[in-house]
Motif scaffolding. Structure first.
Motif, PDB file in Angstrom:
ATOM      1  N   LEU A  44      30.850   1.961 125.268  1.00  0.00           N
ATOM      2  CA  LEU A  44      30.022   2.211 126.453  1.00  0.00           C
ATOM      3  C   LEU A  44      28.597   1.750 126.140  1.00  0.00           C
ATOM      4  CD1 LEU A  44      30.006   3.490 129.314  1.00  0.00           C
ATOM      5  CD2 LEU A  44      29.212   5.599 128.223  1.00  0.00           C
ATOM      6  N   SER A  45      28.122   0.784 126.900  1.00  0.00           N
ATOM      7  CA  SER A  45      26.880   0.103 126.535  1.00  0.00           C
ATOM      8  C   SER A  45      25.923   0.026 127.714  1.00  0.00           C
ATOM      9  CB  SER A  45      27.203  -1.334 126.086  1.00  0.00           C
ATOM     10  OG  SER A  45      28.178  -1.325 125.060  1.00  0.00           O
ATOM     11  N   ILE A  46      24.633  -0.098 127.403  1.00  0.00           N
ATOM     12  CA  ILE A  46      23.633  -0.290 128.462  1.00  0.00           C
ATOM     13  C   ILE A  46      22.684  -1.416 128.056  1.00  0.00           C
ATOM     14  CG2 ILE A  46      23.758   2.159 129.106  1.00  0.00           C
ATOM     15  CD1 ILE A  46      21.068   2.581 127.913  1.00  0.00           C
ATOM     16  N   PRO A  47      22.291  -2.247 129.018  1.00  0.00           N
ATOM     17  CA  PRO A  47      21.327  -3.301 128.727  1.00  0.00           C
ATOM     18  C   PRO A  47      19.893  -2.756 128.813  1.00  0.00           C
ATOM     19  CG  PRO A  47      22.118  -3.542 130.975  1.00  0.00           C
ATOM     20  CD  PRO A  47      22.781  -2.303 130.408  1.00  0.00           C
ATOM     21  N   LEU A  48      19.077  -3.158 127.868  1.00  0.00           N
ATOM     22  CA  LEU A  48      17.669  -2.751 127.863  1.00  0.00           C
ATOM     23  C   LEU A  48      16.782  -3.987 127.815  1.00  0.00           C
ATOM     24  CD1 LEU A  48      17.881   0.202 125.320  1.00  0.00           C
ATOM     25  CD2 LEU A  48      17.707   0.355 127.820  1.00  0.00           C
ATOM     26  N   VAL A  49      15.536  -3.793 128.204  1.00  0.00           N
ATOM     27  CA  VAL A  49      14.566  -4.879 128.288  1.00  0.00           C
ATOM     28  C   VAL A  49      13.424  -4.556 127.325  1.00  0.00           C
ATOM     29  CG1 VAL A  49      12.964  -6.069 129.834  1.00  0.00           C
ATOM     30  CG2 VAL A  49      15.149  -5.217 130.707  1.00  0.00           C
ATOM     31  N   ARG A  50      13.014  -5.567 126.547  1.00  0.00           N
ATOM     32  CA  ARG A  50      11.900  -5.326 125.631  1.00  0.00           C
ATOM     33  C   ARG A  50      10.587  -5.476 126.389  1.00  0.00           C
ATOM     34  NH1 ARG A  50      11.823  -6.224 119.912  1.00  0.00           N
ATOM     35  NH2 ARG A  50      13.380  -7.867 120.034  1.00  0.00           N
ATOM     36  N   ARG A  51       9.737  -4.481 126.270  1.00  0.00           N
ATOM     37  CA  ARG A  51       8.453  -4.534 126.974  1.00  0.00           C
ATOM     38  C   ARG A  51       7.517  -5.515 126.290  1.00  0.00           C
ATOM     39  NH1 ARG A  51       7.025  -1.075 130.796  1.00  0.00           N
ATOM     40  NH2 ARG A  51       4.838  -1.219 130.213  1.00  0.00           N
ATOM     41  N   THR A  52       6.857  -6.347 127.090  1.00  0.00           N
ATOM     42  CA  THR A  52       5.955  -7.346 126.531  1.00  0.00           C
ATOM     43  C   THR A  52       4.491  -6.934 126.697  1.00  0.00           C
ATOM     44  OG1 THR A  52       6.044  -8.526 128.631  1.00  0.00           O
ATOM     45  CG2 THR A  52       7.572  -9.229 126.918  1.00  0.00           C
ATOM     46  N   PHE A  62      22.912  -2.273 124.181  1.00  0.00           N
ATOM     47  CA  PHE A  62      22.945  -1.248 123.127  1.00  0.00           C
ATOM     48  C   PHE A  62      24.087  -0.275 123.419  1.00  0.00           C
ATOM     49  CE2 PHE A  62      18.871  -1.829 120.924  1.00  0.00           C
ATOM     50  CZ  PHE A  62      18.212  -2.674 121.804  1.00  0.00           C
ATOM     51  N   ALA A  63      24.661   0.267 122.352  1.00  0.00           N
ATOM     52  CA  ALA A  63      25.636   1.355 122.531  1.00  0.00           C
ATOM     53  C   ALA A  63      24.903   2.552 123.132  1.00  0.00           C
ATOM     54  CB  ALA A  63      26.265   1.735 121.194  1.00  0.00           C
ATOM     55  N   ALA A  64      25.489   3.139 124.192  1.00  0.00           N
ATOM     56  CA  ALA A  64      24.792   4.197 124.923  1.00  0.00           C
ATOM     57  C   ALA A  64      24.489   5.407 124.045  1.00  0.00           C
ATOM     58  CB  ALA A  64      25.615   4.625 126.138  1.00  0.00           C
ATOM     59  N   ASP A  65      25.306   5.625 123.010  1.00  0.00           N
ATOM     60  CA  ASP A  65      25.061   6.797 122.161  1.00  0.00           C
ATOM     61  C   ASP A  65      24.320   6.441 120.883  1.00  0.00           C
ATOM     62  OD1 ASP A  65      26.963   5.428 120.829  1.00  0.00           O
ATOM     63  OD2 ASP A  65      28.426   7.057 120.741  1.00  0.00           O
TER      64      ASP A  65
END
Lengths: 230, 230
Positions: free
Chosen positions: A27-35, A118-121
């Motif tokens: 179970l995964s979620i996409p994240l965005v790196r803050r610039t 990323f893996a959600a956990d």
């Protein structure tokens, strides 16, 4: 009027998908790196400022697509996060949505230095209160998985009972007895036997099922409330 | 930044209480008559602009008190309503809360030409999308009444089983079998027998009960999520 304008309104989304990792799905979620500051370099949920001409759900879906090139199979409002101290640079109220993306599509999403799954956990220390938000979204996903048909939105159009059970096991983080699961699902009457089986030369190929109604690509908030209990 | 400032953020609350009407109690909500356009003269939910220094729940509770002189026994976020066309004079996103007020306090609230209680199922044509919002809040109240202990917040500290059943009947709009209701409540283990009975000279005075834990005067959102199902 100045008090109103001192509050920024943002829309963010917690996006869930099952992504393969070796033999298993995670179970995964996409994240965005803050610039930019605050929290430059930290990972955060996809999102941005609310747009006057769009509904909140439209903004959520658009930002989701712009960031990840994905379209959700399910999208629902989670909560409006409005703690006065959640952003160090001023008051930001974030209306947060959560979304499910189908497995076969999750790999088509963009991934680069600034967008990653990323893996959600197993998340890093995220910007703002986004760790708290993800924990709440996970709780909502697990609660909802118990009593509704949203597993659909993490699978393809058709699936085997074993695949459906595995989705429940991964999300709920517990093993489920195959016979009990089959009885439970059959008793619920929500699955349709497609009459087809998994392609291949196996002696007893597993049957393929689908849900009998299409889940809404929509917020199931006040405009489409679930049926009242009788 | 202009797009952000073009969106107003408001906080409103749907307040429920049981109010006596003749021999019976009626599920009621207080409304405020608008004195300005848009919708001047129409009834609307209590609320106003979000305040930068307060959490959303704090603003909801404060507005509730300023308008009605009531303090809620239960307060929970309902939904963020953000349709672009919901206000004719510009974009307003309303984070809406719903609240329960105890019966014995509901009569202490202010009522005048511009603040009045209405039966929840017999409302006039309200300002903005407030009829829709009340319908959604009613659905949430009824759903929640089925599986949690919020009836508490509509009663006093102690109550008889008949009073508790009557609250459920009024909110759920259906008769409940007294023996089944008693079994269901006893099996849930949430009631404590106070050892006291209703004062008066009756031969078999009804017993008084209370809930075994105090319900939170709080949003039960992400900061205090309900327990996960096991």
């Amino acid at each position: 009027m100045s008090t109103r304008n001192a509050i920024e309104l943002a829309v963010s989304t917690v996006i869930f998908a099952l992504r393969p990792e070796g033999e298993e799905a995670v179970l995964s979620i996409p994240l965005v790196r803050r610039t930019r500051d605050p929290f430059a370099g930290r990972w955060a949920l996809p999102g941005g400022a609310a747009e006057p001409a769009e509904s909140l759900a439209e903004t959520a879906a658009r930002k989701l697509f712009e960031t990840t090139a994905l379209r959700p199979a399910y999208l629902e409002q989670l909560y409006a996060f409005g703690d006065p101290d959640r952003s160090p640079t001023g008051r930001v109220v974030s209306v947060v949505y959560w979304a499910l993306v189908r497995t076969e599509l999750a790999d088509e999403g963009v991934e680069d230095d600034n967008v990653r799954w990323f893996a959600a956990d197993d998340l890093p220390d995220l910007a703002f209160d986004h760790n708290l938000i993800v924990r709440y979204a996970l709780w909502r996903l697990r609660t909802k998985m118990e009593y509704s048909r949203i597993a659909h939105a993490l699978l393809g159009e058709t699936f085997t009972l074993a695949e459906l059970r595995r989705v429940h096991e991964i999300v709920l983080e517990k093993p489920l007895d195959p016979a009990n699961f089959r009885r439970h699902i059959e008793a619920s009457g929500v699955l349709v036997d497609t009459g087809e089986t998994v392609p291949g030369g196996r002696h007893r190929p597993p049957r393929l099922y689908r849900y009998d109604t299409t889940l809404q690509l929509a917020d199931n908030g006040p405009l489409t409330p679930p049926k009242e209990p009788q």
